[in-house]
Design a protein around this motif. Sequence first.
Motif, PDB file in Angstrom:
ATOM      1  N   GLU A 245       0.815  -1.216   0.000  1.00 18.22           N
ATOM      2  CA  GLU A 245       0.000   0.000   0.000  1.00 18.22           C
ATOM      3  C   GLU A 245       0.855   1.275   0.000  1.00 18.22           C
ATOM      4  O   GLU A 245       0.405   2.330  -0.484  1.00 18.22           O
ATOM      5  N   ASN A 246       2.064   1.181   0.544  1.00 18.00           N
ATOM      6  CA  ASN A 246       2.922   2.365   0.614  1.00 18.00           C
ATOM      7  C   ASN A 246       3.421   2.800  -0.761  1.00 18.00           C
ATOM      8  O   ASN A 246       3.705   3.982  -0.969  1.00 18.00           O
ATOM      9  N   TRP A 247       3.530   1.861  -1.687  1.00 16.54           N
ATOM     10  CA  TRP A 247       3.888   2.228  -3.062  1.00 16.54           C
ATOM     11  C   TRP A 247       2.691   2.850  -3.768  1.00 16.54           C
ATOM     12  O   TRP A 247       2.834   3.845  -4.487  1.00 16.54           O
ATOM     13  N   TYR A 248       1.511   2.280  -3.574  1.00 18.05           N
ATOM     14  CA  TYR A 248       0.328   2.830  -4.233  1.00 18.05           C
ATOM     15  C   TYR A 248      -0.004   4.228  -3.720  1.00 18.05           C
ATOM     16  O   TYR A 248      -0.615   5.028  -4.437  1.00 18.05           O
ATOM     17  N   ALA A 249       0.408   4.538  -2.518  1.00 16.22           N
ATOM     18  CA  ALA A 249       0.193   5.879  -1.982  1.00 16.22           C
ATOM     19  C   ALA A 249       0.995   6.933  -2.739  1.00 16.22           C
ATOM     20  O   ALA A 249       0.704   8.131  -2.637  1.00 16.22           O
ATOM     21  N   LEU A 250       1.981   6.496  -3.509  1.00 16.84           N
ATOM     22  CA  LEU A 250       2.815   7.420  -4.287  1.00 16.84           C
ATOM     23  C   LEU A 250       2.366   7.495  -5.743  1.00 16.84           C
ATOM     24  O   LEU A 250       3.083   8.038  -6.587  1.00 16.84           O
ATOM     25  N   ASN A 251       1.191   6.946  -6.046  1.00 13.87           N
ATOM     26  CA  ASN A 251       0.665   7.028  -7.413  1.00 13.87           C
ATOM     27  C   ASN A 251       0.689   8.476  -7.916  1.00 13.87           C
ATOM     28  O   ASN A 251       0.290   9.400  -7.212  1.00 13.87           O
ATOM     29  N   GLY A 252       1.187   8.637  -9.147  1.00 15.69           N
ATOM     30  CA  GLY A 252       1.241   9.963  -9.751  1.00 15.69           C
ATOM     31  C   GLY A 252       2.487  10.750  -9.418  1.00 15.69           C
ATOM     32  O   GLY A 252       2.718  11.813  -9.995  1.00 15.69           O
ATOM     33  N   GLN A 253       3.301  10.243  -8.474  1.00 17.17           N
ATOM     34  CA  GLN A 253       4.501  10.972  -8.056  1.00 17.17           C
ATOM     35  C   GLN A 253       5.798  10.384  -8.602  1.00 17.17           C
ATOM     36  O   GLN A 253       6.814  11.080  -8.665  1.00 17.17           O
ATOM     37  N   LEU A 254       5.784   9.102  -8.968  1.00 12.83           N
ATOM     38  CA  LEU A 254       7.001   8.424  -9.412  1.00 12.83           C
ATOM     39  C   LEU A 254       6.845   8.074 -10.894  1.00 12.83           C
ATOM     40  O   LEU A 254       6.174   7.096 -11.243  1.00 12.83           O
ATOM     41  N   PRO A 255       7.468   8.828 -11.786  1.00 15.26           N
ATOM     42  CA  PRO A 255       7.145   8.763 -13.209  1.00 15.26           C
ATOM     43  C   PRO A 255       7.565   7.488 -13.923  1.00 15.26           C
ATOM     44  O   PRO A 255       7.037   7.201 -14.998  1.00 15.26           O
ATOM     45  N   THR A 256       8.482   6.713 -13.361  1.00 16.81           N
ATOM     46  CA  THR A 256       8.937   5.503 -14.059  1.00 16.81           C
ATOM     47  C   THR A 256       8.556   4.220 -13.327  1.00 16.81           C
ATOM     48  O   THR A 256       8.989   3.139 -13.694  1.00 16.81           O
ATOM     49  N   LEU A 257       7.720   4.332 -12.292  1.00 18.70           N
ATOM     50  CA  LEU A 257       7.410   3.176 -11.460  1.00 18.70           C
ATOM     51  C   LEU A 257       6.283   2.335 -12.045  1.00 18.70           C
ATOM     52  O   LEU A 257       5.205   2.841 -12.350  1.00 18.70           O
ATOM     53  N   HIS A 258       6.546   1.018 -12.169  1.00 24.18           N
ATOM     54  CA  HIS A 258       5.543   0.032 -12.550  1.00 24.18           C
ATOM     55  C   HIS A 258       5.253  -0.815 -11.320  1.00 24.18           C
ATOM     56  O   HIS A 258       6.184  -1.301 -10.664  1.00 24.18           O
ATOM     57  N   LEU A 259       3.980  -1.028 -11.018  1.00 29.18           N
ATOM     58  CA  LEU A 259       3.595  -1.793  -9.835  1.00 29.18           C
ATOM     59  C   LEU A 259       2.843  -3.053 -10.248  1.00 29.18           C
ATOM     60  O   LEU A 259       1.885  -2.990 -11.021  1.00 29.18           O
ATOM     61  N   VAL A 260       3.302  -4.195  -9.705  1.00 27.26           N
ATOM     62  CA  VAL A 260       2.614  -5.464  -9.898  1.00 27.26           C
ATOM     63  C   VAL A 260       2.386  -6.065  -8.520  1.00 27.26           C
ATOM     64  O   VAL A 260       3.335  -6.205  -7.732  1.00 27.26           O
ATOM     65  N   THR A 261       1.145  -6.410  -8.216  1.00 27.67           N
ATOM     66  CA  THR A 261       0.815  -6.987  -6.916  1.00 27.67           C
ATOM     67  C   THR A 261       0.183  -8.355  -7.128  1.00 27.67           C
ATOM     68  O   THR A 261      -0.790  -8.483  -7.879  1.00 27.67           O
ATOM     69  N   TYR A 262       0.744  -9.358  -6.453  1.00 29.99           N
ATOM     70  CA  TYR A 262       0.260 -10.730  -6.584  1.00 29.99           C
ATOM     71  C   TYR A 262      -0.762 -11.036  -5.493  1.00 29.99           C
ATOM     72  O   TYR A 262      -0.585 -10.644  -4.343  1.00 29.99           O
ATOM     73  N   PRO A 263      -1.817 -11.760  -5.853  1.00 26.19           N
ATOM     74  CA  PRO A 263      -2.888 -12.027  -4.887  1.00 26.19           C
ATOM     75  C   PRO A 263      -2.524 -13.104  -3.880  1.00 26.19           C
ATOM     76  O   PRO A 263      -1.790 -14.042  -4.177  1.00 26.19           O
ATOM     77  N   ARG A 264      -3.064 -12.949  -2.658  1.00 25.74           N
ATOM     78  CA  ARG A 264      -2.888 -13.925  -1.590  1.00 25.74           C
ATOM     79  C   ARG A 264      -1.419 -14.306  -1.429  1.00 25.74           C
ATOM     80  O   ARG A 264      -1.055 -15.468  -1.337  1.00 25.74           O
ATOM     81  N   ALA A 265      -0.586 -13.270  -1.381  1.00 29.37           N
ATOM     82  CA  ALA A 265       0.868 -13.453  -1.315  1.00 29.37           C
ATOM     83  C   ALA A 265       1.438 -12.535  -0.248  1.00 29.37           C
ATOM     84  O   ALA A 265       0.806 -11.550   0.163  1.00 29.37           O
ATOM     85  N   GLY A 266       2.648 -12.853   0.202  1.00 25.69           N
ATOM     86  CA  GLY A 266       3.282 -12.102   1.263  1.00 25.69           C
ATOM     87  C   GLY A 266       4.571 -11.426   0.842  1.00 25.69           C
ATOM     88  O   GLY A 266       4.671 -10.859  -0.244  1.00 25.69           O
ATOM     89  N   HIS A 267       5.579 -11.522   1.692  1.00 26.46           N
ATOM     90  CA  HIS A 267       6.823 -10.775   1.539  1.00 26.46           C
ATOM     91  C   HIS A 267       7.758 -11.383   0.482  1.00 26.46           C
ATOM     92  O   HIS A 267       8.719 -10.739   0.090  1.00 26.46           O
ATOM     93  N   GLY A 268       7.470 -12.592   0.025  1.00 22.05           N
ATOM     94  CA  GLY A 268       8.293 -13.233  -1.001  1.00 22.05           C
ATOM     95  C   GLY A 268       7.479 -13.616  -2.222  1.00 22.05           C
ATOM     96  O   GLY A 268       7.400 -14.800  -2.578  1.00 22.05           O
ATOM     97  N   PRO A 269       6.883 -12.662  -2.931  1.00 25.18           N
ATOM     98  CA  PRO A 269       6.017 -13.007  -4.061  1.00 25.18           C
ATOM     99  C   PRO A 269       6.739 -13.752  -5.175  1.00 25.18           C
ATOM    100  O   PRO A 269       6.146 -14.567  -5.877  1.00 25.18           O
ATOM    101  N   GLN A 270       8.038 -13.489  -5.333  1.00 24.32           N
ATOM    102  CA  GLN A 270       8.802 -14.164  -6.388  1.00 24.32           C
ATOM    103  C   GLN A 270       9.062 -15.633  -6.061  1.00 24.32           C
ATOM    104  O   GLN A 270       9.446 -16.403  -6.945  1.00 24.32           O
ATOM    105  N   HIS A 271       8.847 -16.021  -4.823  1.00 23.00           N
ATOM    106  CA  HIS A 271       8.974 -17.432  -4.449  1.00 23.00           C
ATOM    107  C   HIS A 271       7.631 -18.155  -4.540  1.00 23.00           C
ATOM    108  O   HIS A 271       7.600 -19.357  -4.762  1.00 23.00           O
ATOM    109  N   GLN A 272       6.554 -17.404  -4.376  1.00 24.05           N
ATOM    110  CA  GLN A 272       5.231 -17.996  -4.559  1.00 24.05           C
ATOM    111  C   GLN A 272       4.885 -18.109  -6.040  1.00 24.05           C
ATOM    112  O   GLN A 272       4.232 -19.068  -6.467  1.00 24.05           O
ATOM    113  N   TYR A 273       5.336 -17.116  -6.807  1.00 20.39           N
ATOM    114  CA  TYR A 273       5.068 -17.069  -8.247  1.00 20.39           C
ATOM    115  C   TYR A 273       6.393 -16.952  -9.004  1.00 20.39           C
ATOM    116  O   TYR A 273       6.633 -15.955  -9.695  1.00 20.39           O
TER     117      TYR A 273
END
Length: 291
Positions: A245-273
């Motif tokens: 949520e802290n990244w989404y709070a910066l929507n519109g402020q970070l011009p090169t940021l791409h956000l991907v959020t995985y469902p039902r996942a925690g602190h290691g999304p790259q290990h779940q997916y």
Amino acid sequence: MVAASTAAVSDYASAPTRYLEIGGRKLSYRRVGTGKPLVLFNRFRGTLDTWDPLFIDSLTGEGFEVITFDYSGLGLSTGARSYDPPALVKDARELILGLGLKDVAIGGWSLGGIVAQIYLAMFGAEVTHVVLIGTTPPGQLVKPAEQLFYDAAAKPGVDLDQFTTVFFEPVDEGSRKASAQSFKRIFSRTKDRSPDVDAEWAIAQIGTAPRNPAFPVDDILLMLKHTAVPILHLGGDHDIIFPVENWYALNGQLPTLHLVTYPRAGHGPQHQYPVEAASQIAAFVRATPLS
């Protein structure tokens, strides 16, 4: 400076550990695949053997040469141990220069994501892309960490329950299953393993309770608002240490940021997916050439 053979290896679970002698210490690292260099900066209590081999192998399958390493004094590296981010940036910088890497992308998981943001601020002209995984932006947070992380992360050693609590979503059956599979892959390597980071020492470096901000460096946030370097953040929808949520709070402020959020996942999304995350990273790098 002494390093082992640089022949290409494609299987992370059996990749040899190599050493770079520089600055009076030895930095241990592994190098797999061929293609665009992607240097990964590790998490709190992370070592060469806390990356999921399927994630690394999926990255090499997408055309990356992946370089992982142990910070000074941790794992198989020698020297003074520290979790002070500038010291970790120094490790990464000297490794990249020592290996002669060019056209390099960097990635950082958790604490390593903080290191990657500082690295970008200091050496952004030499970085083509930044991949952040389960980390925090600088500055005041709209949603702080949960105490659960600090309680679980302070436990010595590692077991499946702790692993699932910290890096996955324990209330979801699919996430628990993915955790067990990832845990098995991580411990499939039985020889030449990088030793665990001492839990008591590690937790003393970050404290035993959440802080807000977790990364109080305003000039880094200013840099993120003006950089031309493409940035990707991969997060889980329930990260107990660095809520997405802290990244989404910066929507519109970070011009090169791409956000991907995985469902039902925690602190290691790259290990779940692991396969999906590698594919997402590859697509991001191909689609966002640095102008």
